[in-house]
Design a protein around this motif. Sequence first.
Motif, mmCIF file in Angstrom:
data_model
loop_
_atom_site.group_PDB
_atom_site.id
_atom_site.type_symbol
_atom_site.label_atom_id
_atom_site.label_comp_id
_atom_site.label_asym_id
_atom_site.label_seq_id
_atom_site.Cartn_x
_atom_site.Cartn_y
_atom_site.Cartn_z
ATOM 1 N N UNK A 155 -26.135 6.434 51.570
ATOM 2 C CA UNK A 155 -25.487 6.684 50.285
ATOM 3 C C UNK A 155 -24.376 5.682 50.003
ATOM 4 N N UNK A 156 -24.257 5.314 48.738
ATOM 5 C CA UNK A 156 -23.161 4.465 48.280
ATOM 6 C C UNK A 156 -22.398 5.090 47.119
ATOM 7 N N UNK A 157 -22.925 6.213 46.570
ATOM 8 C CA UNK A 157 -22.298 6.814 45.389
ATOM 9 C C UNK A 157 -22.054 8.300 45.455
ATOM 10 N N UNK A 158 -22.720 8.974 46.348
ATOM 11 C CA UNK A 158 -22.583 10.418 46.423
ATOM 12 C C UNK A 158 -23.745 11.126 45.760
ATOM 13 N N UNK A 159 -23.834 12.419 46.033
ATOM 14 C CA UNK A 159 -24.939 13.217 45.521
ATOM 15 C C UNK A 159 -24.758 13.512 44.040
ATOM 16 N N UNK A 160 -25.822 14.010 43.427
ATOM 17 C CA UNK A 160 -25.747 14.416 42.025
ATOM 18 C C UNK A 160 -24.669 15.466 41.817
ATOM 19 N N UNK A 161 -24.617 16.457 42.709
ATOM 20 C CA UNK A 161 -23.622 17.521 42.574
ATOM 21 C C UNK A 161 -22.204 16.970 42.701
ATOM 22 N N UNK A 162 -21.999 16.046 43.631
ATOM 23 C CA UNK A 162 -20.667 15.458 43.807
ATOM 24 C C UNK A 162 -20.248 14.661 42.581
ATOM 25 N N UNK A 163 -21.170 13.913 42.013
ATOM 26 C CA UNK A 163 -20.832 13.103 40.843
ATOM 27 C C UNK A 163 -20.455 13.997 39.665
ATOM 28 N N UNK A 164 -21.170 15.095 39.511
ATOM 29 C CA UNK A 164 -20.830 16.045 38.456
ATOM 30 C C UNK A 164 -19.471 16.687 38.725
ATOM 31 N N UNK A 165 -19.245 17.061 39.968
ATOM 32 C CA UNK A 165 -18.003 17.739 40.333
ATOM 33 C C UNK A 165 -16.785 16.879 40.040
ATOM 34 N N UNK A 166 -16.857 15.605 40.415
ATOM 35 C CA UNK A 166 -15.687 14.743 40.236
ATOM 36 C C UNK A 166 -15.487 14.324 38.786
ATOM 37 N N UNK A 167 -16.580 14.138 38.051
ATOM 38 C CA UNK A 167 -16.418 13.898 36.612
ATOM 39 C C UNK A 167 -15.722 15.096 35.974
ATOM 40 N N UNK A 168 -16.195 16.281 36.309
ATOM 41 C CA UNK A 168 -15.636 17.482 35.690
ATOM 42 C C UNK A 168 -14.193 17.712 36.124
ATOM 43 N N UNK A 169 -13.869 17.335 37.351
ATOM 44 C CA UNK A 169 -12.482 17.488 37.794
ATOM 45 C C UNK A 169 -11.548 16.632 36.945
ATOM 46 N N UNK A 170 -11.933 15.393 36.679
ATOM 47 C CA UNK A 170 -11.121 14.539 35.829
ATOM 48 C C UNK A 170 -10.987 15.104 34.435
ATOM 49 N N UNK A 171 -12.103 15.598 33.903
ATOM 50 C CA UNK A 171 -12.090 16.174 32.554
ATOM 51 C C UNK A 171 -11.233 17.437 32.502
ATOM 52 N N UNK A 172 -11.370 18.281 33.492
ATOM 53 C CA UNK A 172 -10.681 19.575 33.473
ATOM 54 C C UNK A 172 -9.181 19.431 33.687
ATOM 55 N N UNK A 173 -8.768 18.534 34.564
ATOM 56 C CA UNK A 173 -7.349 18.422 34.901
ATOM 57 C C UNK A 173 -6.607 17.393 34.056
ATOM 58 N N UNK A 174 -7.277 16.327 33.671
ATOM 59 C CA UNK A 174 -6.599 15.264 32.951
ATOM 60 C C UNK A 174 -5.497 14.603 33.756
ATOM 61 N N UNK A 175 -5.594 14.704 35.079
ATOM 62 C CA UNK A 175 -4.524 14.259 35.977
ATOM 63 C C UNK A 175 -5.091 13.259 36.973
ATOM 64 N N UNK A 176 -4.617 12.034 36.917
ATOM 65 C CA UNK A 176 -5.143 10.995 37.796
ATOM 66 C C UNK A 176 -4.895 11.319 39.272
ATOM 67 N N UNK A 177 -3.858 12.091 39.557
ATOM 68 C CA UNK A 177 -3.580 12.466 40.944
ATOM 69 C C UNK A 177 -4.678 13.354 41.517
ATOM 70 N N UNK A 178 -5.376 14.071 40.648
ATOM 71 C CA UNK A 178 -6.460 14.944 41.101
ATOM 72 C C UNK A 178 -7.741 14.166 41.371
ATOM 73 N N UNK A 179 -7.711 12.862 41.115
ATOM 74 C CA UNK A 179 -8.881 12.006 41.338
ATOM 75 C C UNK A 179 -8.791 11.244 42.648
ATOM 76 N N UNK A 180 -7.883 11.645 43.519
ATOM 77 C CA UNK A 180 -7.703 10.928 44.791
ATOM 78 C C UNK A 180 -8.778 11.338 45.784
ATOM 79 N N UNK A 181 -9.931 10.724 45.657
ATOM 80 C CA UNK A 181 -11.045 11.030 46.553
ATOM 81 C C UNK A 181 -10.782 10.596 47.984
#
Length: 298
Positions: free
Chosen positions: A266-292
């Motif tokens: 893997x180089x990008x993550x699973x489908x579920x992970x990609x959805x989860x992290x997109x939604x986290x950014x959308x839901x929080x609007x906080x760049x600090x919450x994007x610290x993978x």
Amino acid sequence: MSFNDGVELDPSQVEDRRGGGMGRGTKIGGGIGGGVVLLLAALFGINPQLLEGLIGTGQEQPGLSQGTAPAECKLGSDADQRLDCRITGTVNSLNAFWPAYLAKYKVEYPRPRTVLFEVGTDTGCGAATSEVGPFYCPADTTAYFDPGFFQDLVNRFGSSGGPLAQEYVVAHEFGHHIQNVLGDLDRAQQDPRGPESGAVRVELQADCYAGLWTRYATTQKDPKTGQPFLEPLTQKDLNDALSAASAVGDDRIQKAATGRVTPEAWTHGSSAQRQTWFYRGYQTGDIAQCDTFRAATL
């Protein structure tokens, strides 16, 4: 998301190389400090060999005309009708959003370049073809898009399509630019493969940044008219973006290409992970919450 009709687009932010063919260049990633990231960013970083038999030549999006010059993209209504204008409008929105957002953290936003191409083009990371899909080259701080990919996203990868699915692609590549500005992009090069790798964390963070932009895109105003670039988000819009994120998950593409899933590659993550992290950014609007990179689980 649809654009507000009266918003004035700035086509000067997008360079159109379509029709020019591919020039000569060095092998992608060869000998360039950050250039190997281009290999990871191709089609959001998926190895083109993995996609053999899945990627087509790219066709025109039904209901959208692919013009020859973004200079024809003048208003938000054009962005709702033409794919190249939609890319242009999304670039305009991103370039309006990120400087103000990063300024709160005392970070300057150098505007990246954006290039439309077909078949192939020269980049600061070497010669690239349409088969690598959308990508960001850190060597020349430029995001590259072949509009034909957006139909492949539907036909070959099973995305539901829709405006926000396309805008998500653009926002994801700009997410790589933000990582380049913040000094995180090279982590993909240092740890390029595996389910918990730096490459996966880089890509999921770019998804999160795309979601973050999505949260504010409907209130981010066009500096010329004072109107928001985009109309209010609908549930269908959000579902389209999540569908696109799922369509380019490593597990889904591996399964379609080889009939099996190999997390070690893997180089990008699973489908579920990609959805989860997109939604986290959308839901929080906080760049600090994007610290993978600090996340215990992805």
